[in-house]
Design an enzyme around this catalytic site. Structure first.
Site, mmCIF file in Angstrom:
data_model
loop_
_atom_site.group_PDB
_atom_site.id
_atom_site.type_symbol
_atom_site.label_atom_id
_atom_site.label_comp_id
_atom_site.label_asym_id
_atom_site.label_seq_id
_atom_site.Cartn_x
_atom_site.Cartn_y
_atom_site.Cartn_z
ATOM 1 C CB SER A 24 56.422 64.099 60.713
ATOM 2 O OG SER A 24 57.486 64.641 61.481
ATOM 3 C CE LYS A 25 57.832 63.340 53.040
ATOM 4 N NZ LYS A 25 57.399 64.060 51.877
#
Ligand code: GLU
Length: 480
Positions: free
Chosen positions: A247-248
């Site tokens: 994920s970011k």
């Protein structure tokens, strides 16, 4: 056998991240290995999700990595244009063909009606299938209503994925999906099939989120009387814990950030190639050409691949060390620093810095003493004096100074070490910590930094005169 055609078909909905780039890389490697064609197509049919600036960003990211496309946006080619929003006539003509063949019809429902049908299915705990609510009679399609595909042959779908083997889905995977939206744009489901047919795409690489729609794509190919391409599903990229999707928050960032952080494209290409594929040998470092020669879809893994920042960093360090000194300094781009001195210390930068950003920071930090005179403090000079016997930093420096003064003209770190080390060893022989008590104040007097190269390297690079004056300055500081 006809030649291979692959494509990378991003939607311009944001920045390029490692997942997208890896898909592009595998499609490119596969095409290059087979002497085929790699296409860059932009799928911009969802105007609401479009993010301004994404297209130039995609182009720049791929170019930076050296993933060059043979045909596509910004390059042209026999199937231009390669921007889906400029191909609307083509989708309309395919839509007409499908209507004429009885494979498409106008969706008569309003959004509210459709919502009510969906809710009813939900309440009955049944999957909502549009095909169960097909209108009795169909209106001519004038473009103001969505156009839907009419799936005629509802059955279980079985297909082969080049990575995952046999895949299948039940009848519920087939439905009357939307081909053309009421805003005049085709859906992804429709447009990409038309384009893959028109562009002669033979192999499609993409993420596993497309598996569930594959039966729909296959039914559309069948309606159009065309053979589908081969599908190869890419492994998911997992975050550092090896469990969740990257994920970011775990660092799934804009690819071009790696460029501004001082990573080399060679390192990213090498790292991403191995993120889900292995060569079947021990080889770890690959140039682009070596990757092209070695790449094989059969060795792409099904299981998710863990993104490991530390591995990428060490791979970057490796590729930085492979650069010639000239190229290294060019990429270091540090015009504020004396070029001759930079050339003298390039090997030190190469040993230490894992990115160019780290390298630049070192010029003002642990390697800063080559550019500016150090400003040691008396307290730190004395930091390694033994507790159990007198060996003041001042005494240590004085005896070393005499040795530095009589060093030969032609200095190498080895020669300096040979001349100075016996003094430190002699102190060590008198008691533990003697060596450090000698070398610490020397290194710190020369560098003014608690972390720096060893004192022999410093003396060799600074020269005897400069070293003598730095040691003298430290001695006078201690005498005050
Ligand atoms: N435009 C799609 C996406 O960006 C491409 C999927 C595909 O490769 O067919 O996700």
């Amino acid at each position: 056998m006809s030649s291979v055609v692959t494509r990378f078909a991003p939607s311009p909905t944001g920045f390029m991240h490692v997942g997208g780039v890896r898909t592009a890389l595998y499609a490119w490697l596969f095409a290059k290995k087979r002497g085929g064609t790699f296409i860059l197509r932009i799928e911009d049919t969802d105007k609401e999700r479009e993010v301004a600036g994404s297209i130039p960003h995609i182009i720049e990211s791929l170019r930076w990595l050296g993933i060059e496309w043979d045909e596509g946006v910004d390059a042209g080619g026999p199937h231009a244009p390669y921007l889906q929003s400029e191909r609307l006539d083509l989708y309309r003509s395919y839509a007409k063909r499908l209507i004429e063949a009885g494979y498409a019809y106008a969706d008569p429902y309003t959004e509210e009606e459709l919502g009510a049908l969906r809710e009813a299915a939900e309440a009955a705990r049944r999957p909502f299938l549009f095909r169960e609510h097909r209108p009795e009679t169909t209106l001519p399609w004038d473009g103001t209503k969505p156009l839907r595909f009419r799936v005629k042959d509802v059955r279980r779908t079985v297909w082969r994925d080049l990575v995952r083997g046999e895949l299948s889905a039940g009848e519920e995977a087939l439905d009357d999906f939307i081909l053309m939206k009421s805003d005049g744009y085709p859906t992804y489901n429709f447009a990409h099939v038309v384009d893959d047919i028109e562009m002669g795409v033979t192999h499609v690489m993409r993420g596993e989120e497309f598996i569930s729609s594959t039966p729909k794509f296959l039914s559309l190919y069948e309606a159009l009387g065309k053979a589908p391409p081969a599908y190869a599903t890419m492994p998911v990229i997992l975050g550092p814990d090896g469990k969740k999707k990257l994920s970011k928050r775990d660092g799934a960032k804009d690819l071009l950030e790696y460029r501004s952080e001082g990573y080399l494209p060679e390192a990213l290409v090498n790292y991403l190639a191995l993120l889900g594929w292995n060569p079947g040998t021990e080889q770890e470092f690959f140039t682009r050409d070596e990757l092209i020669a070695a790449f094989d879809l059969a060795r792409v893994q099904v299981a998710g691949a863990r993104f490991d920042d530390a591995k990428l960093l060490s791979m970057n360090h490796y590729w930085m060390r492979q650069l010639s000194d000239e190229r290294y300094l060019e990429l270091l781009a540090a015009p504020a620093y004396d070029a001759r001195t930079l050339a003298k210390i390039t090997h030190l930068l190469k040993e230490r810095a894992r990115t160019f950003t780290e390298a630049r920071a070192m010029l003002g930090g642990e390697l800063g003493c080559f550019f500016t005179a150090p400003e040691p403090t008396a307290g730190t000079l004395r930091a390694k004096e033994p507790q159990d016997r007198p060996l003041p930093a001042e005494t240590a420096l004085k005896s070393l100074l005499a040795a530095v003064r009589s060093l030969p003209q032609d200095l190498s770190p080895e020669a300096v070490k040979e001349a100075l080390m016996p003094l430190a060893d002699a102190e060590e022989a008198k008691g533990k910590g003697g060596r450090g008590a000698m070398l610490w104040p020397l290194r710190y007097a020369l560098s003014g930094q608690e972390r720096s190269p060893d004192p022999f390297t410093l003396i060799a690079l600074l020269g005897a005169d400069e070293s003598v004056s730095r040691i003298e300055k430290a001695i006078s500081l201690l005498a005050d």
